[in-house]
Structure formats: structure tokens, C-alpha cells
Scaffold this active site. Structure first.
Site, short mmCIF file in Angstrom:
data_model
loop_
_atom_site.label_atom_id
_atom_site.label_comp_id
_atom_site.label_asym_id
_atom_site.label_seq_id
_atom_site.Cartn_x
_atom_site.Cartn_y
_atom_site.Cartn_z
N ASP A 148 0.85 -1.19 0.17
CA ASP A 148 -0.10 0.20 -0.06
C ASP A 148 1.05 1.37 0.00
O ASP A 148 2.19 1.18 0.09
CB ASP A 148 -0.93 -0.04 1.21
CG ASP A 148 -2.24 0.89 0.75
OD1 ASP A 148 -2.15 1.90 0.02
OD2 ASP A 148 -3.10 0.75 1.50
C1 BGC Z 1 -5.01 3.28 -0.06
C2 BGC Z 1 -5.28 2.41 -1.27
C3 BGC Z 1 -4.93 3.05 -2.46
C4 BGC Z 1 -3.65 3.83 -2.60
C5 BGC Z 1 -3.45 4.42 -3.92
C6 BGC Z 1 -3.86 4.16 -0.18
O1 BGC Z 1 -3.86 5.14 0.78
O2 BGC Z 1 -5.16 2.58 1.07
O3 BGC Z 1 -6.31 1.70 -1.13
O4 BGC Z 1 -5.07 2.14 -3.71
O5 BGC Z 1 -3.60 4.75 -1.31
O6 BGC Z 1 -4.16 5.67 -3.93
#
Ligand code: BGC
Length: 726
Positions: free
Chosen positions: A297
Site C-alpha cells: 500500500d
Molecule cells: C489506499 C489504497 C490506494 C492507494 C493509492 C492508499 O492510501 O489505502 O487503497 O489504492 O492509497 O491511492
């Protein structure tokens, strides 16, 4: 009987040297010409010879129709060509910010490797770089459709829009269990139930990937708290993990053949998910055979370098931070270059098996918000909004409803979901007010204050609609959204407002918009109608009006329980550093504790009535790896066409382990004209009834009698029948 799993295996990647296919050998020989011998040290300028690789059943399944032999050979050849630096360059994002709306991972253009172009997310193409896109209803509403075919169409439409915005990887679906309705991202996922969630997620993934876009199953695993998401340690026993928090991810891999998996920010049993070799390397990769790449993530999701790679993380996003150390770790002997090759192979396999080298995304704004996609968004909203109460046939509104008084904090709200990474920016949002105003021959009086004039409008109306609920300031993703909810109650003043108008007019319908359960006990008995509309997306106002006026009969079914009070649920502490995830939550918890919910999982009314009859199971005895089919007849005994969802729950009778009183194991949907009757058949895989036997480290199907209950929701006594596992 037990399903054998591999014996306890190391939680770290190890490297074997399987047989090399002829084609790969040929390519390898070609590419390797002029290279150093196999055991050459990994010094700058000296190429490492990759271990030979042959496709396995799992890599073949991953590649689907693509020519996997040729692809694995091509990858081997590329690994020969690439320098260590070049390989590591593919293992992290290329920039800490989006470029032209997409997150980038470098490829090797000279060698025909396009790299990756990633973009959120689960309810449409993210708003980055000002891109306008269709705001589909949130995942919770789509879960409420209980219609995997429809969800596959949504996945395909979002993927087409993602490609038109430059992306070849979609950061969706969010497929974490809705453990507690105060979770800020509850709206993104489909369900509190593991079977239902898995079915909907697999459908979405298949839809996305049918358009040549790689889906990302996220967030792996046990991610269902926002406020402490970067630190919280989720303590969970192996059985709960295996039976409640992982099976849907397994289905995403085995049935959905998902291209990539994103690790979660949180810790599980003391280890951050990107360092969780047990979860990622052992279970995801070794047991389930996941052959695509695992990405972190964003920003704070990678906690190690060599340690993360050995645990199974392949890609640090969105830029190199921890993985900056990888090159030094390899050069110092702390990490073998074979481990790097394993990650790069996964990243390349995803690109080549999904054909990213053959058809790169073509930017084309006209694909987004096309009439067909907007119509789909409206159809989905109509299919998912749930009718929970309809006293005295208050709904649908007929020709007698010409004047509507409209109130509530969401009457004018653009209810498309939170402001986190899944946010979408549509050109236009049809609010509830606009949806009602668009009805010909209907006067909508918006009542902003309940002063004497406002009260007069409420009294004079043929019907009153109160659109209330939550919005992006109340719940959403952590850091970039509102985070977890403080309470399950409606915002202050809304209950009083509803009760006041209920005393003034005998036909009050409340529409609740929220990402998951909101307590309704405080006002529900005072009103005639209640619709749960989730965040219905850009066409939501039209869909609400369509249902209120009966253009179509409601068919949504709650994908979560609405309790009488929050005290009926397991505790939720969004600020704790350590939380325990027990075996029970949702309807399983309520049933286990003997508490009746206000509205049961799977519940939803329609404008017609259905009867179920003649449940038959076949065969009456089955093997542990067998299938039992349940057939019943469903009849529409009302006056309008409608869609019924029949739900099949199974109880293990006399199990030697603690079980939920019953679990959803299958569901099916049928649309019937008035008076029409049809047989519906559902399949129960006996293996799905297994429990995780910790001592044996394997799933075990108990030889018992099992009771099958088929009904309209989790609390419906329905019809029952039994079968035996021999
Ligand atoms: C989120 C993800 C997301 C990523 C990219 C993170 O903060 O938890 O679900 O895909 O950001 O935007």
C-alpha cells in the site's frame, strides 16, 4: 477427512531449480550469449544468470489463454539481459506522485516491457489530474444487488474507463471483510459475509480483467480500521484468519485469477503485512499458487527491504524508499539476486500474461461517462437500493402523489462516497432533489426549516421524503478522508426532524445514505417507508425516484446487519494499538449471542411478494469433496414483476468445534412476472463447510448431518432440509 495442505513451510521465499522448457532454454541461450557464467558475482556490470524456470499449474492458470511457455521463456531471457539495477528499478514506483493521472512503474521500453500504469479504484476512475469519470455506486450498494453478473459489467465498465485514462492496473477491488459498520472504508467493500464478498469480488475482477486491465485485490489482510491503519496490530488466531479473513482472497486468486494483490498497512499478529511471510509467501503464494505480483500500500506500506522481499512483497509503491537499500543488500550478500529475479518475474508475468505489451491504454475522454456507462450506474443503483420498511403500502407513490415535501441533510447532497483514494469526479451528480424534480407532474417543495411555513408544506404534501444519512465528512479512508465513524447513530438533529415530520404527515418515507449500517430504531417505527440507498453514485437521485415511484420494484438486499444498538456488536476501538479479531462478527455474531437485529443480513422488501416451496437436496449423502444441489420453487404471488434473492444458509449439526449457528453458502436470483413460478438451483461445495483444524494445519470436513435453510435473509426461518457427509 482432511484436505492435505503442504507441511509447515518456511515463511521465506526459497529458490528451487525446476526443469527448463525447450523454448525458454533457447531464448536463454540466445540472450545469455556473451554473459558471465552462472555463478558470477553480482558486481556492477556483471550479469546474474537466472535460475531455470518451468511453468507450474499455478503459473499456467494465472496466464489463462496467453502462451505461458513462451512468456516464461521471454521472462528468463529478459532476466538475463537486465542488470541488477534495472531489475530493482522495476520493483518500485517511478515517482512519488501521479504523472498524468497514473502511478508509474518503469518497464524496459527497449525490450518491449511497457511497465505499469496504476490508478484507483473501486467505484470508478480516480479524480487525479482532473479526469472526469462515471461515479458508480459504492461497493456496499453493489454488494446489495447480490448480482455477480451485474458486478462483472461494472468491473468491465470501470476498466474501460481506466484504460481511457491511461491505466493498465486498477487499484480495486477493496475486498476486506466488513467487520464493524464504523469502519471508514466500509462503503468500498461488498459485505460482512465471506461467501457473498468472495462471489462479488471474483465477478468484479473477471469484469476488469476481461478488458485487459490488471485488478488488484486489496488490502491483504485483516484491514478494517482507518484511524490507526498505519500501526494497529490485529491479533487473530489461525482458524479465524483461515475461515473468516482469507477465503475470499483465495477465491480472488483461484477463481478470479487476479493479476495483483496489495498488502495492507496494518500489522497482523505483530508483523506488518508486507513483512508477513506467513500470509504472503506461505499462504498466498505457496498454498494458493498466486503467481502475479504483490504490491505495497502507498507511501507507508513498506517496512523492510530484503525482509519484505523475502516475505513476498514485489513492488514498493509509489516510489522507492525502503527498496532503495535492495541493491546494497544484494551486493553485500544479504539477499540473493534469485529473490530479486523471483519478484521481477512476477511483475513481468503480470504485464505479459495480461498483454500489456500488445495493447497499451489509449487515452480517450469520450469513453468515460458514456451514455451506456451512466445508464449502467443508474441500473446498478436501482438494483442495489434496499427497501426496509413499507407500512400501509406507502410505496410506491402512485398518481395520488403530486406534491412532495423534501427534507433532510442529504436532500441536495452529491452522494457519491468519501474523499479518499476511491473518490471519483463525475461531470454531474443527480441529487435526490434533482431526481424527484425530474418526475413529470410532481411538485417538490424543499423544506429547509420547520417553521410555520415549513410545517404547512409538510402538512399539505401528499407524501414526505426525508433524505438523510452520512457523507464524506462523517466516514471515509484514513489520512485523506474522514476516517472511522464515531457512532452508528444518525447525525444530531436528524432523528428529531424525522419524528417531527412524522407527527405532521401520515406518509413519511426516509431515505438513508451511508456506507454501512446506521441505527434506525430511534425513528423507524414512526415512519411509513425506509429505503437504504448507500452512496448511490452519479445517477443516484434518478434511481431513488425510480424506486419511490415504482418504475421498478426494489430488489436490493442488505449486505450487512443493522443492529438494534451498537452494544449488540463486537467492540470497535479505532484508536487502539492492538485489537483482537474474534471468530464472530455481523450476523454470525448476532445469532451466536442470540440477539435479533433490527434488520437482518440479506433483508430487503419489494413491491411484490414471493413464496418459496418444495426445497429438495440432492444427493442426500455426499462426500467431503462433493457437491450438494438445493432446488426449490419460487413464485411471484404479488402484482408486479420483481427480483427475488434466495439465500442458502448451512448449519453443522453436532460439530465438535465452535461454529456459527449458520453461514451463507450460496445464493441465487430470479426475476419473475406476477403469477410466474420457477425452479431455482443452488450448489453447495461440501469443502466450503470445512473448519480449519489447527492441530493438523489443514481444513477438515466433518462427517455429520448438515442442515440447509433457504430463505429470504439470514433471520428467515425459511425452509429446511438435511444432508449427510459420509
Ligand atoms: C489506499 C489504497 C490506494 C492507494 C493509492 C492508499 O492510501 O489505502 O487503497 O489504492 O492509497 O491511492
Amino acid at each position: 477427512m482432511s484436505h492435505a495442505h503442504p507441511p509447515p513451510s518456511p515463511t521465506r521465499r526459497t529458490h528451487h531449480a525446476p526443469r527448463l522448457p525447450a523454448l525458454a532454454l533457447g531464448l536463454l541461450a540466445l540472450a545469455a550469449a556473451g554473459c558471465e557464467p552462472a555463478d558470477a558475482p553480482s558486481d556492477a556490470g556483471v550479469r546474474h544468470t537466472p535460475l531455470p524456470f518451468s511453468p507450474t499449474d499455478a503459473t499456467r492458470a494465472y496466464c489463462g489463454d496467453a502462451d505461458d511457455d513462451a512468456i516464461e521463456g521471454q521472462i528468463t531471457a529478459l532476466l538475463v539481459e537486465l542488470t541488477l539495477e534495472g531489475k530493482i528499478g522495476m520493483m518500485h514506483g517511478a515517482a512519488g506522485a501521479v504523472v498524468d493521472g497514473v502511478w508509474l512503474v518503469d518497464g524496459v521500453p527497449g525490450l518491449g516491457i511497457p511497465g505499469l500504469h496504476l490508478r484507483d479504484g473501486p467505484r470508478g476512475v480516480s479524480a487525479f489530474s482532473g479526469a472526469r469519470a462515471t461515479a458508480f455506486p459504492v461497493g456496499a450498494l453493489r454488494g446489495a444487488t447480490f448480482d455477480p453478473e451485474l458486478e462483472a459489467r461494472v468491473g468491465a465498465a470501470i476498466a474501460r474507463e481506466a484504460r481511457s485514462a491511461g491505466a493498465d492496473v486498477l487499484l480495486a477491488p477493496t475486498m476486506n471483510i466488513l467487520r464493524h459498520p464504523r469502519w471508514g472504508r466500509a462503503q468500498e467493500t461488498y459485505s460482512e459475509d465471506v461467501h457473498h464478498l468472495g462471489t462479488m469480488a471474483v465477478a468484479f475482477i473477471e469484469g476488469v480483467q476481461s478488458e485487459g486491465v490488471i485488478a488488484s485485490a486489496k488490502h491483504f489482510a485483516a484491514n478494517s480500521i482507518e484511524d490507526s491503519r498505519h500501526s494497529v496490530d490485529v491479533r487473530i488466531d489461525e482458524r479465524t484468519l483461515r475461515e473468516v479473513y482469507l477465503p475470499h482472497f483465495r477465491r480472488a486468486v483461484v477463481e478470479g485469477r487476479v493479476g495483483s494483490v496489495m498488502t495492507a498497512y496494518n500489522r497482523v499478529n505483530g508483523l506488518y503485512c508486507d513483512l508477513q511471510g506467513h500470509l504472503v509467501h506461505e499462504i498466498l503464494e505457496q498454498e494458493w499458487g498466486f503467481s502475479g505480483f504483490v504490491e505495497s500500500d502507498w507511501y507507508l506500506g513498506t517496512h523492510g527491504a530484503a525482509d519484505s522481499v523475502l516475505a513476498g512483497l514485489d513492488l514498493e509503491m509509489p516510489a522507492s524508499s525502503r527498496f532503495r537499500r535492495l541493491e546494497a543488500e544484494v551486493r553485500s550478500g544479504g539477499l540473493s539476486e534469485d529473490a530479486i529475479d523471483d519478484s521481477v518475474r512476477r511483475i513481468l508475468r503480470a504485464q505479459l500474461c495480461h498483454g500489456l505489451d500488445r495493447h497499451s491504454p489509449v487515452r480517450d475522454a469520450s469513453v468515460r461517462e458514456s451514455p451506456a456507462h451512466l445508464a449502467l450506474a443508474r441500473e446498478v443503483a436501482r438494483r442495489g437500493i434496499v427497501l426496509l420498511r413499507n407500512e400501509g403500502a406507502a410505496l410506491p407513490f402512485g398518481a395520488d402523489v403530486r406534491r412532495i415535501a423534501l427534507l433532510g441533510r442529504n436532500a441536495r447532497a452529491e452522494s457519491i462516497g468519501d474523499s479518499g483514494s476511491s473518490a471519483v469526479r463525475p461531470t454531474d451528480v443527480v441529487t435526490a432533489l434533482e431526481g424527484l424534480q425530474a418526475r413529470a407532474g410532481v411538485q417538490v417543495d424543499e423544506v429547509e426549516r420547520l417553521d410555520a411555513a415549513g410545517e404547512a408544506l409538510v402538512r399539505a404534501a401528499d407524501a414526505v421524503v426525508v433524505v438523510t444519512g452520512l457523507g464524506p465528512d462523517d466516514e471515509g479512508e484514513g489520512d485523506i478522508g474522514a476516517g472511522d465513524r464515531e457512532t452508528l447513530a444518525l447525525p444530531e438533529g436528524e432523528v428529531a426532524l424525522i419524528r417531527t415530520v412524522a407527527a405532521l404527515n401520515p406518509r413519511v418515507v426516509v431515505v438513508v445514505e451511508a456506507g454501512s449500517a446506521v441505527l434506525t430504531s430511534a425513528f423507524e417505527d414512526d415512519v411509513e417507508g425506509l429505503l437504504f440507498a448507500f452512496y448511490p453514485g452519479a445517477q443516484g437521485g434518478h434511481a431513488i425516484a425510480d424506486l419511490l415511484f415504482g418504475d421498478t420494484s426494489p430488489s436490493g438486499r442488505l449486505p450487512f446487519s443493522i443492529p438494534e444498538s451498537e452494544a449488540d456488536l463486537p467492540p470497535f476501538d479505532s484508536r487502539a494499538d492492538v485489537v483482537e479479531y474474534g471468530f464472530f462478527h455481523g450476523y454470525r455474531h448476532l445469532a451466536h449471542e442470540g440477539r435479533r437485529p433490527r434488520h437482518a443480513f440479506g433483508e430487503g422488501l419489494s413491491y411484490t411478494r414471493f413464496t418459496h416451496a418444495d426445497l429438495v437436496l440432492a444427493p442426500p449423502e455426499a462426500d467431503p469433496d462433493g457437491v450438494v444441489e438445493a432446488t426449490l420453487s419460487v413464485e411471484n404471488v404479488g402484482r408486479v414483476r420483481g427480483t427475488e434473492t434466495v439465500q442458502l444458509y448451512v448449519s453443522a449439526l453436532g460439530s465438535r468445534v465452535v461454529r456459527a449457528p449458520s453461514d451463507l453458502r450460496a445464493f441465487a436470483q430470479v426475476t419473475l412476472e406476477p403469477g410466474e413460478r420457477r425452479a431455482v438451483t443452488m450448489r453447495v461445495e461440501v469443502a466450503d463447510l470445512a473448519f480449519w483444524n489447527d492441530a493438523r494445519r489443514a481444513f477438515e470436513v466433518e462427517r455429520l448431518d448438515y442442515e440447509v435453510r433457504v430463505g429470504a435473509h439470514a433471520g428467515d426461518p425459511g425452509q429446511t432440509a438435511r444432508f449427510r457427509v459420509r
